[in-house]
Enzyme design. Sequence first.
Site, PDB file in Angstrom:
ATOM      1  N   GLY A  90       4.810  31.533 -25.557  1.00  0.00           N
ATOM      2  CA  GLY A  90       5.892  30.669 -26.008  1.00  0.00           C
ATOM      3  C   GLY A  90       6.115  30.747 -27.504  1.00  0.00           C
ATOM      4  O   GLY A  90       5.400  31.429 -28.227  1.00  0.00           O
ATOM      5  N   ILE A  92       7.836  28.114 -30.819  1.00  0.00           N
ATOM      6  CA  ILE A  92       7.370  26.990 -31.627  1.00  0.00           C
ATOM      7  C   ILE A  92       7.615  25.669 -30.906  1.00  0.00           C
ATOM      8  O   ILE A  92       8.593  25.510 -30.164  1.00  0.00           O
ATOM      9  CB  ILE A  92       8.065  26.969 -33.011  1.00  0.00           C
ATOM     10  CG1 ILE A  92       7.300  26.068 -33.992  1.00  0.00           C
ATOM     11  CG2 ILE A  92       9.539  26.567 -32.902  1.00  0.00           C
ATOM     12  CD1 ILE A  92       7.674  26.295 -35.445  1.00  0.00           C
ATOM     13  N   HIS A  95       4.031  18.640 -31.672  1.00  0.00           N
ATOM     14  CA  HIS A  95       3.205  17.612 -31.035  1.00  0.00           C
ATOM     15  C   HIS A  95       3.078  16.439 -31.997  1.00  0.00           C
ATOM     16  O   HIS A  95       2.994  16.635 -33.215  1.00  0.00           O
ATOM     17  CB  HIS A  95       1.801  18.144 -30.730  1.00  0.00           C
ATOM     18  CG  HIS A  95       1.772  19.305 -29.799  1.00  0.00           C
ATOM     19  ND1 HIS A  95       2.400  19.299 -28.571  1.00  0.00           N
ATOM     20  CD2 HIS A  95       1.180  20.526 -29.909  1.00  0.00           C
ATOM     21  CE1 HIS A  95       2.194  20.458 -27.973  1.00  0.00           C
ATOM     22  NE2 HIS A  95       1.468  21.220 -28.763  1.00  0.00           N
ATOM     23  N   ALA A 160       7.601  20.656 -22.699  1.00  0.00           N
ATOM     24  CA  ALA A 160       7.388  22.062 -23.055  1.00  0.00           C
ATOM     25  C   ALA A 160       6.080  22.559 -22.444  1.00  0.00           C
ATOM     26  O   ALA A 160       5.123  21.795 -22.294  1.00  0.00           O
ATOM     27  CB  ALA A 160       7.353  22.219 -24.571  1.00  0.00           C
ATOM     28  N   GLY A 162       3.214  25.961 -22.538  1.00  0.00           N
ATOM     29  CA  GLY A 162       2.738  27.187 -23.156  1.00  0.00           C
ATOM     30  C   GLY A 162       1.278  27.359 -22.805  1.00  0.00           C
ATOM     31  O   GLY A 162       0.486  26.446 -23.031  1.00  0.00           O
ATOM     32  N   CYS A 191      11.080  25.876 -29.183  1.00  0.00           N
ATOM     33  CA  CYS A 191      10.855  26.991 -28.257  1.00  0.00           C
ATOM     34  C   CYS A 191      11.763  28.177 -28.557  1.00  0.00           C
ATOM     35  O   CYS A 191      11.946  29.064 -27.714  1.00  0.00           O
ATOM     36  CB  CYS A 191      11.028  26.534 -26.801  1.00  0.00           C
ATOM     37  SG  CYS A 191       9.932  25.179 -26.348  1.00  0.00           S
TER      38      CYS A 191
END
Length: 235
Positions: A90, A92, A95, A160, A162, A191
Site C-alpha cells: 500500500g 501512505i 493513524h 484502510a 495494508g 493511499c
Amino acid sequence: MNKNIQFQDLGLKDYKATWEFQEDLFREIVDLKIKNRREETNLQTPNYFLFVEHPHVYTLGKSGDLENLLLSEKQLAAKGATFYKINRGGDITYHGPGQIVGYPILDLDHFFTDIHKYLRFLEEVIILTLAEYGLECSRSEGETGVWLGVGTPFARKICALGVRASRWVTMHGFALNVNCDLGYFDNIIPCGIRGKAVTTLNVELGVEKVDEEEVKAKILKHFAALFECSFVPKN
C-alpha cells in the site's frame, strides 16, 4: 491446525514501538516454521491479534510515493505527528487517536494460504461490523479497503488495509476510522488515491462519539466467525 488467536489490546502506543513488537511476534512464528521444516519437527505455531491506537503518525508502504505526503519534516513536528516508511503493502496512510487499528499476526497455514482471500476477509469483517450500525459499505474495484458511496461522486473511504506476508505469516492490518480527526488526512493523498474523500464512523452516524470498545467487540465477533477461530488472552 491452530485456530486459537492470542489477543491483546495495547491501548495508546507509539507506532515504532508497536511495529517492533509486531516484528518480534512475526519473527517468532517464521522462525518456528523454519525450525519445523529444517528439523522435521511439528511444533505448533501461534497466532496473534493486536488492537492499538497510535499517536498522530503517517506511514508509507514499501511501494508508496513520498510525494503523497504533503508536509515537510518541520510541518510534521508542528502538527505533533511522526512519519515512517515501513514494510507493508500500500501507499501512505494516517493513524491517530480515535482510530481502531488491528494487527492480525497469523500463520495462514492454519487457515488458508491465499493472500487475496485474506485481504477480502479483512474487508468483510469491517463491512459486517459497520452493517450493524446501519451503514452499507462495500469494496471499490482495484482499491483495497472499505468504502461508502462506491460508484457515486461521494465515494469515501472509512477503513484502510495494508499487510505484509512472508512464509504465509501476516503482519500489519487495518485501520478503521471511528472518531478520529479527519483534518489530518488533508496532509496526505490517502493511499495515493486522488479525488476521493475519507470519512469516520461518527461522522456517518451524525454523532459526537462512537463507543470504540463496542466497535472492537463487533470486529472480534465477525473475525472469529469468518476465520473460524477463537480468541484467547495473550500469554
